[in-house]
Design a protein around this motif. Structure first.
Motif, PDB file in Angstrom:
ATOM      1  N   LEU A  22       0.832  -1.207   0.000  1.00 25.21           N
ATOM      2  CA  LEU A  22       0.000   0.000   0.000  1.00 25.21           C
ATOM      3  C   LEU A  22       0.865   1.255   0.000  1.00 25.21           C
ATOM      4  O   LEU A  22       0.561   2.234  -0.696  1.00 25.21           O
ATOM      5  N   VAL A  23       1.932   1.228   0.770  1.00 25.61           N
ATOM      6  CA  VAL A  23       2.863   2.364   0.783  1.00 25.61           C
ATOM      7  C   VAL A  23       3.485   2.529  -0.604  1.00 25.61           C
ATOM      8  O   VAL A  23       3.574   3.645  -1.131  1.00 25.61           O
ATOM      9  N   ALA A  24       3.890   1.416  -1.218  1.00 25.08           N
ATOM     10  CA  ALA A  24       4.471   1.468  -2.564  1.00 25.08           C
ATOM     11  C   ALA A  24       3.447   1.993  -3.571  1.00 25.08           C
ATOM     12  O   ALA A  24       3.788   2.785  -4.464  1.00 25.08           O
ATOM     13  N   TYR A  25       2.188   1.567  -3.433  1.00 29.22           N
ATOM     14  CA  TYR A  25       1.125   2.040  -4.323  1.00 29.22           C
ATOM     15  C   TYR A  25       0.965   3.552  -4.216  1.00 29.22           C
ATOM     16  O   TYR A  25       0.914   4.255  -5.232  1.00 29.22           O
ATOM     17  N   VAL A  26       0.880   4.062  -2.990  1.00 28.08           N
ATOM     18  CA  VAL A  26       0.704   5.505  -2.781  1.00 28.08           C
ATOM     19  C   VAL A  26       1.871   6.267  -3.397  1.00 28.08           C
ATOM     20  O   VAL A  26       1.678   7.261  -4.104  1.00 28.08           O
ATOM     21  N   VAL A  52       1.671   6.071  -7.326  1.00 36.06           N
ATOM     22  CA  VAL A  52       0.591   6.912  -7.860  1.00 36.06           C
ATOM     23  C   VAL A  52       0.978   8.381  -7.779  1.00 36.06           C
ATOM     24  O   VAL A  52       0.827   9.128  -8.754  1.00 36.06           O
ATOM     25  N   GLU A  53       1.488   8.804  -6.647  1.00 29.52           N
ATOM     26  CA  GLU A  53       1.825  10.212  -6.493  1.00 29.52           C
ATOM     27  C   GLU A  53       2.998  10.610  -7.391  1.00 29.52           C
ATOM     28  O   GLU A  53       3.006  11.702  -7.945  1.00 29.52           O
ATOM     29  N   GLY A  54       3.964   9.715  -7.576  1.00 30.26           N
ATOM     30  CA  GLY A  54       5.066  10.008  -8.491  1.00 30.26           C
ATOM     31  C   GLY A  54       4.587  10.089  -9.934  1.00 30.26           C
ATOM     32  O   GLY A  54       4.971  10.997 -10.685  1.00 30.26           O
ATOM     33  N   GLN A  96      -3.333  16.501  -5.689  1.00 33.66           N
ATOM     34  CA  GLN A  96      -2.189  16.101  -4.883  1.00 33.66           C
ATOM     35  C   GLN A  96      -1.546  17.308  -4.190  1.00 33.66           C
ATOM     36  O   GLN A  96      -1.117  17.212  -3.041  1.00 33.66           O
ATOM     37  N   GLN A  97      -1.500  18.427  -4.877  1.00 35.60           N
ATOM     38  CA  GLN A  97      -0.863  19.625  -4.336  1.00 35.60           C
ATOM     39  C   GLN A  97      -1.790  20.438  -3.435  1.00 35.60           C
ATOM     40  O   GLN A  97      -1.397  21.473  -2.915  1.00 35.60           O
ATOM     41  N   GLN A 152      -5.391   8.813  -7.617  1.00 38.48           N
ATOM     42  CA  GLN A 152      -4.967   9.769  -6.595  1.00 38.48           C
ATOM     43  C   GLN A 152      -5.930   9.744  -5.407  1.00 38.48           C
ATOM     44  O   GLN A 152      -5.503   9.819  -4.251  1.00 38.48           O
ATOM     45  N   CYS A 153      -7.215   9.624  -5.681  1.00 36.16           N
ATOM     46  CA  CYS A 153      -8.187   9.576  -4.587  1.00 36.16           C
ATOM     47  C   CYS A 153      -8.027   8.312  -3.754  1.00 36.16           C
ATOM     48  O   CYS A 153      -8.160   8.352  -2.526  1.00 36.16           O
TER      49      CYS A 153
END
Length: 169
Positions: free
Chosen positions: A6-10, A13-15, A72-73, A152-153
């Motif tokens: 889940l951390v890797a997914y977040v 996605v954000e990158g 995201q911002q 992102q959501c």
């Protein structure tokens, strides 16, 4: 502790959304170039039939592909009357609930958008006007933008759940 996937997914996605959003920001220069070309052509020789519609398509692309990065911002409008006075955990709880409504909305939009894209491909749909561009490319860009916002959501939801559990991602 949140599961590593889940951390890797977040982070992924954000990158991804950050990179695509920055590319979308630069597309404004392309938009300005098209509009400048159209203005010069109208004044100097003959109007170009494609410039107005291309500018509209570029603007839609800019808006849709930059939407997830804007979310995201924290550039989205938020009613701050009560929100700013809440604790981080209360904000996370409220955000986790409201993000579910946004996710539902985005899923419905993706569903309808997929059907619209399929129709545009099947029928070789074109926009009305003199230039008559095909509609499937811009519809595909819109679907990509909706998908990025959905990703992102879900990343926000995971972050909020982590915060409620006393962890930060």
């Amino acid at each position: 502790m949140m599961p590593g996937f889940l951390v890797a997914y977040v982070r992924w996605v954000e990158g991804f959304n950050r990179r695509i959003g920055k590319v979308a920001m630069w597309s404004l220069y392309l938009l300005m170039g098209v509009l400048l070309w159209g203005a010069v052509a109208r004044a100097a020789w003959a109007p170009q039939v494609w410039t107005d519609e291309m500018a509209q398509f570029l603007m839609v692309g800019y808006f849709m592909l930059g939407g997830a990065y804007a979310l995201q911002q924290g550039s989205a409008v938020r009613m701050d009357l009560l929100y700013s006075g809440w604790s981080d955990r209360t904000r996370a709880a409220v955000d986790a609930v409201t993000i579910l409504a946004i996710i539902f909305y985005l899923v419905v939009m993706l569903w309808g958008g997929t059907e619209s894209l399929q129709y545009a491909i099947d029928t070789a749909e074109r926009r009305r006007g003199l230039w008559r561009p095909y509609m499937w490319p811009i519809k595909a860009v819109m679907l990509l933008g909706l998908g990025m916002m959905l990703l992102q959501c879900t990343a926000f939801l995971i972050r909020d759940i982590a915060k409620l559990r006393g962890r930060e991602i």
